[in-house]
Structure formats: C-alpha cells, structure tokens
Design a protein around this motif. Structure first.
Motif, mmCIF file in Angstrom:
data_model
loop_
_atom_site.group_PDB
_atom_site.id
_atom_site.type_symbol
_atom_site.label_atom_id
_atom_site.label_comp_id
_atom_site.label_asym_id
_atom_site.label_seq_id
_atom_site.Cartn_x
_atom_site.Cartn_y
_atom_site.Cartn_z
ATOM 1 N N GLU A 73 -25.139 22.288 55.450
ATOM 2 C CA GLU A 73 -26.367 21.682 55.121
ATOM 3 C C GLU A 73 -27.201 22.494 53.978
ATOM 4 O O GLU A 73 -28.402 22.429 53.972
ATOM 5 C CB GLU A 73 -27.459 21.840 56.455
ATOM 6 C CG GLU A 73 -26.995 21.024 57.462
ATOM 7 C CD GLU A 73 -27.584 21.023 58.904
ATOM 8 O OE1 GLU A 73 -28.882 21.861 58.626
ATOM 9 O OE2 GLU A 73 -27.625 20.191 59.600
ATOM 10 N N ALA A 74 -26.392 23.440 53.185
ATOM 11 C CA ALA A 74 -26.945 24.292 51.985
ATOM 12 C C ALA A 74 -27.429 23.072 50.968
ATOM 13 O O ALA A 74 -26.614 22.171 50.764
ATOM 14 C CB ALA A 74 -25.884 25.093 51.655
ATOM 15 N N ASP A 75 -28.538 23.122 50.478
ATOM 16 C CA ASP A 75 -28.846 22.236 49.509
ATOM 17 C C ASP A 75 -30.172 22.827 48.467
ATOM 18 O O ASP A 75 -30.750 22.072 47.634
ATOM 19 C CB ASP A 75 -29.629 21.034 50.080
ATOM 20 C CG ASP A 75 -30.770 21.651 50.887
ATOM 21 O OD1 ASP A 75 -31.225 22.739 51.228
ATOM 22 O OD2 ASP A 75 -31.807 20.551 51.116
ATOM 23 N N THR A 76 -30.012 24.337 48.366
ATOM 24 C CA THR A 76 -30.744 24.875 47.367
ATOM 25 C C THR A 76 -29.788 25.867 46.397
ATOM 26 O O THR A 76 -28.700 25.964 46.750
ATOM 27 C CB THR A 76 -31.862 25.797 47.978
ATOM 28 O OG1 THR A 76 -31.256 26.765 48.659
ATOM 29 C CG2 THR A 76 -32.770 24.942 49.144
ATOM 30 N N GLU A 164 -28.254 11.618 57.446
ATOM 31 C CA GLU A 164 -28.617 12.871 57.039
ATOM 32 C C GLU A 164 -27.549 13.724 56.446
ATOM 33 O O GLU A 164 -27.696 14.314 55.428
ATOM 34 C CB GLU A 164 -29.103 13.699 58.460
ATOM 35 C CG GLU A 164 -29.111 15.224 58.423
ATOM 36 C CD GLU A 164 -29.161 16.097 59.854
ATOM 37 O OE1 GLU A 164 -29.743 17.222 59.754
ATOM 38 O OE2 GLU A 164 -29.178 15.296 60.846
ATOM 39 N N GLY A 165 -26.264 13.230 56.417
ATOM 40 C CA GLY A 165 -25.164 13.954 56.047
ATOM 41 C C GLY A 165 -25.002 13.383 54.619
ATOM 42 O O GLY A 165 -24.977 14.494 53.602
ATOM 43 N N TYR A 168 -27.687 15.575 52.622
ATOM 44 C CA TYR A 168 -27.428 17.014 52.343
ATOM 45 C C TYR A 168 -26.412 16.917 50.943
ATOM 46 O O TYR A 168 -26.241 17.556 50.328
ATOM 47 C CB TYR A 168 -27.000 17.737 53.275
ATOM 48 C CG TYR A 168 -27.830 18.115 54.304
ATOM 49 C CD1 TYR A 168 -28.845 19.094 53.667
ATOM 50 C CD2 TYR A 168 -28.198 17.760 55.378
ATOM 51 C CE1 TYR A 168 -30.088 19.771 54.546
ATOM 52 C CE2 TYR A 168 -29.391 18.127 56.197
ATOM 53 C CZ TYR A 168 -29.987 19.050 55.573
ATOM 54 O OH TYR A 168 -31.138 19.467 56.446
ATOM 55 N N LEU A 169 -25.322 15.895 51.140
ATOM 56 C CA LEU A 169 -24.234 15.668 50.188
ATOM 57 C C LEU A 169 -24.984 15.381 48.565
ATOM 58 O O LEU A 169 -24.497 16.007 47.894
ATOM 59 C CB LEU A 169 -23.347 14.668 50.728
ATOM 60 C CG LEU A 169 -21.976 14.451 49.836
ATOM 61 C CD1 LEU A 169 -21.239 15.725 49.818
ATOM 62 C CD2 LEU A 169 -21.250 13.467 50.512
ATOM 63 N N ARG A 170 -25.883 14.459 48.776
ATOM 64 C CA ARG A 170 -26.279 14.015 47.498
ATOM 65 C C ARG A 170 -27.158 15.304 46.876
ATOM 66 O O ARG A 170 -27.180 15.540 45.538
ATOM 67 C CB ARG A 170 -27.593 13.003 47.809
ATOM 68 C CG ARG A 170 -28.054 12.582 46.557
ATOM 69 C CD ARG A 170 -28.899 11.283 46.540
ATOM 70 N NE ARG A 170 -29.490 10.768 45.263
ATOM 71 C CZ ARG A 170 -30.430 11.405 44.698
ATOM 72 N NH1 ARG A 170 -31.110 12.234 44.845
ATOM 73 N NH2 ARG A 170 -30.975 10.586 43.495
ATOM 74 N N ARG A 171 -27.949 16.292 47.994
ATOM 75 C CA ARG A 171 -28.445 17.448 47.190
ATOM 76 C C ARG A 171 -27.497 18.117 46.759
ATOM 77 O O ARG A 171 -27.870 18.852 45.778
ATOM 78 C CB ARG A 171 -29.369 17.978 48.428
ATOM 79 C CG ARG A 171 -30.731 17.092 48.656
ATOM 80 C CD ARG A 171 -31.667 17.348 47.428
ATOM 81 N NE ARG A 171 -32.168 18.861 47.313
ATOM 82 C CZ ARG A 171 -32.511 19.390 46.665
ATOM 83 N NH1 ARG A 171 -33.259 18.706 45.501
ATOM 84 N NH2 ARG A 171 -32.952 21.141 46.537
ATOM 85 N N LYS A 172 -26.362 18.520 47.354
ATOM 86 C CA LYS A 172 -25.362 19.400 46.701
ATOM 87 C C LYS A 172 -25.044 18.920 45.445
ATOM 88 O O LYS A 172 -24.817 19.731 44.537
ATOM 89 C CB LYS A 172 -24.259 19.206 47.752
ATOM 90 C CG LYS A 172 -24.329 20.456 49.029
ATOM 91 C CD LYS A 172 -23.124 20.451 49.969
ATOM 92 C CE LYS A 172 -23.389 21.001 51.291
ATOM 93 N NZ LYS A 172 -22.148 21.040 52.166
ATOM 94 N N VAL A 173 -24.564 17.956 45.123
ATOM 95 C CA VAL A 173 -24.196 17.346 43.965
ATOM 96 C C VAL A 173 -25.247 17.281 43.131
ATOM 97 O O VAL A 173 -24.971 17.928 41.791
ATOM 98 C CB VAL A 173 -23.742 15.687 44.185
ATOM 99 C CG1 VAL A 173 -23.449 15.316 42.642
ATOM 100 C CG2 VAL A 173 -22.416 15.608 45.005
ATOM 101 N N GLU A 174 -26.326 17.019 43.291
ATOM 102 C CA GLU A 174 -27.575 17.214 42.390
ATOM 103 C C GLU A 174 -27.987 18.613 41.927
ATOM 104 O O GLU A 174 -27.828 18.832 40.593
ATOM 105 C CB GLU A 174 -28.896 16.538 42.962
ATOM 106 C CG GLU A 174 -30.150 16.478 42.035
ATOM 107 C CD GLU A 174 -31.196 15.746 42.813
ATOM 108 O OE1 GLU A 174 -32.158 15.706 42.114
ATOM 109 O OE2 GLU A 174 -31.205 15.715 44.111
#
Length: 300
Positions: A73-76, A164-165, A168-174
């Motif tokens: 769930e890491a996204d920063t 939800e997944g 978080y996946l989109r945030r990781k890529v972004e």
C-alpha cells in the motif's frame, strides 16, 4: 557506517560509501572533504527530489532508487523510493544513503575490478546506471500486477478490495514515473557533450527505455481504471434492466388487483361464479403475452 570501496593508493580515485552515518561520522566527513552545509541539509531531507548541482569544488547529486521491499500500500515518494546522495570531484566520490544498497558491491565487482572505471565521472555514471536499474525490476512487478487486475475484471471475479488495489497500483506507477522524469536533468548533465561517451550513452538509453516503460504503464493504468468504472456501470445497468423487467410484469397484475380490491358494493364481477378463475387466467395470459413480447424484442 563508513566503508572504503576503493582507496586512492590502489585505484585512480577514492570511493567512500556511507550508510546511515552517525552525527560524528557525518561531521568528520564534512570537514575532511569540505562539503557544503547546504548539500548536507539537502541529504538530510528524507523527501528531497532528484537534483544535480555544481558546488564549487565538487558536484552534488541526489538520486532516488526504488525501494527493494516497498509495502503493497506504499504510494508516496518516501515509501516507494530511497535516497542516494553523491559527492564527486576529480579524485573522490562519496555516496550517502540510509538503507542497505547493493550498488557499491556490484559496481566494484563488475566495473572497478575489471578496470573499466578510469575516472570519477565514469564511476558516478555507473552508480546512476545501477540506481536506474532498480526501476527496471519494479516495472516488471507492476506489469504483472496490472495483468492480475485486468484478468480479474474481465473474468468477473471481482473482490471487495479490487478498487482499493487499483488505486494503490495507479499511485505507485504515477509516483515512480514522476521520480524518473525528475531525474532527467541528472542524465542530461552526465551525458553532456564534454563528457559523452559509450558508457554515458548507455545510461541515457536505459533512462529513455524506463521512461517509455513507465509512460506505457501509466497509460495502461488509466485505461484499466476507466474499464473498471465502465464494467461497474454496465453491471449496474444490467441490474436495473432486470428490475425493470420484473416491474413491467407486475404492473398490469397490480392494476387488476387494485381494481378488485376497491370493495365497492356494485361490482358485479365480485359475485360471478367463475370470476376468480377468469381473473387468474387473464393474469396468466397477460404475463405470457409480456414474456413473448420481451423475447421477440431480444430483451430476455
């Protein structure tokens, strides 16, 4: 912890790799190699973005590598990447980082000991290439994750945590894509006309390839999110369609029941001997007629 990867007596340059130094170690290195206070402050900022800066007697670089064990769930920026600070002059290279990093050992074994690094610029180029390679490993995992979510959506095997997944996946890529884009200036400076060679062009090629990979991943994620909402909307429409069909079946039946439930005194049908079976047959005929009509229209 200060580790001397190469010393100036055996190699053409000195390379110090420092992991999570204490205040005393940091002060000692700062004074010995005349490092500017602003550079140290930049390194101490845990969320500092990539930069390339000429500071008088040395060049200061901050590069962010992809974290080896990032949480699902890491996204920063700080959760997905770790920071490596590089101080470079003609005779010395110093790398600072707070977490374990396999780069120094790999570079020493595969480049320095093979006598491929002739100067500090070449060494720093290899360090940056090693940092970029961490994003290549991450891109493969992100590709597998996207395929997993795509398969689950199209096979209608949706789970409650799917949306939800996807977030978080989109945030990781972004976030990862943005970090790579912000590293462009470093690659440009390392491959400047005055320093350009086969090794720096290889690093540039790796950077371009990663940029294209993460651009593609970002587009795929946007399309995947749009497909998710499109499928959700389609399923909602299916549910509404089924409910509408049921309501059409029951509307005429409810109308008939409503009429004969008014209990007026002068309703002759209420006293007919065959009134009840006649109404039941009428209801059945209406229901059958509606079913045949829907079937011919292709709505069932």
């Amino acid at each position: 912890m200060i580790q001397t990867v190469t010393d100036k007596f055996k190699y053409p340059f000195e390379w110090l790799d420092i992991m999570e130094p204490s205040d005393e170690e940091l002060k000692s290195v700062t004074e010995k190699y005349d490092l500017h206070e602003s550079s140290i402050n930049d390194w101490l900022q845990i969320d500092h973005l990539p930069k390339y800066e000429d500071v008088g007697s040395y060049t200061f670089i901050i590069f962010r590598i992809h974290a080896e064990n990032a949480a699902s769930e890491a996204d920063t920026v700080t959760e997905l990447t770790d920071k490596v600070a590089i101080f470079m002059n003609a005779k010395t290279v110093i790398t600072l980082h707070k977490k374990q990093w396999s780069g120094p050992e790999s570079i020493k074994k595969n480049q320095i000991d093979q006598h491929e690094c002739k100067n500090t610029h070449h060494l720093v180029n290899e360090i940056i290439k090693s940092c970029l390679a961490t994003y290549e490993v991450s891109s493969a995992k992100l590709t597998r994750d996207i395929e997993y979510y795509e398969e689950n959506m199209f096979l209608k095997n949706r789970k409650p945590s799917l949306l939800e997944g996807l977030y978080y996946l989109r945030r990781k890529v972004e976030v990862t894509r943005r970090i790579i884009m912000l590293s462009h200036d470093i690659i440009e400076k390392m491959d400047a006309p005055t320093h350009s060679n086969t090794f720096t062009r290889d690093t540039r090629d790796l950077y371009v390839r990663l940029t294209n990979i993460y651009d593609t991943l970002f587009e795929n994620m946007n399309q995947l999110v749009m497909i998710y909402f499109s499928i959700s909307s389609q399923r909602t429409n299916e549910i509404v369609r089924v409910l509408t069909v049921f309501s059409v079946f029951f509307m005429p039946l409810t109308f008939i029941v409503g009429i004969y439930g008014m209990n007026f005194d002068f309703m002759p049908e209420l006293r007919l001997r065959l009134g009840y079976p006649a109404v039941m047959i009428l209801m059945g005929a209406i229901t059958f007629g509606i079913y045949v009509w829907f079937k011919r229209r292709g709505w069932l």
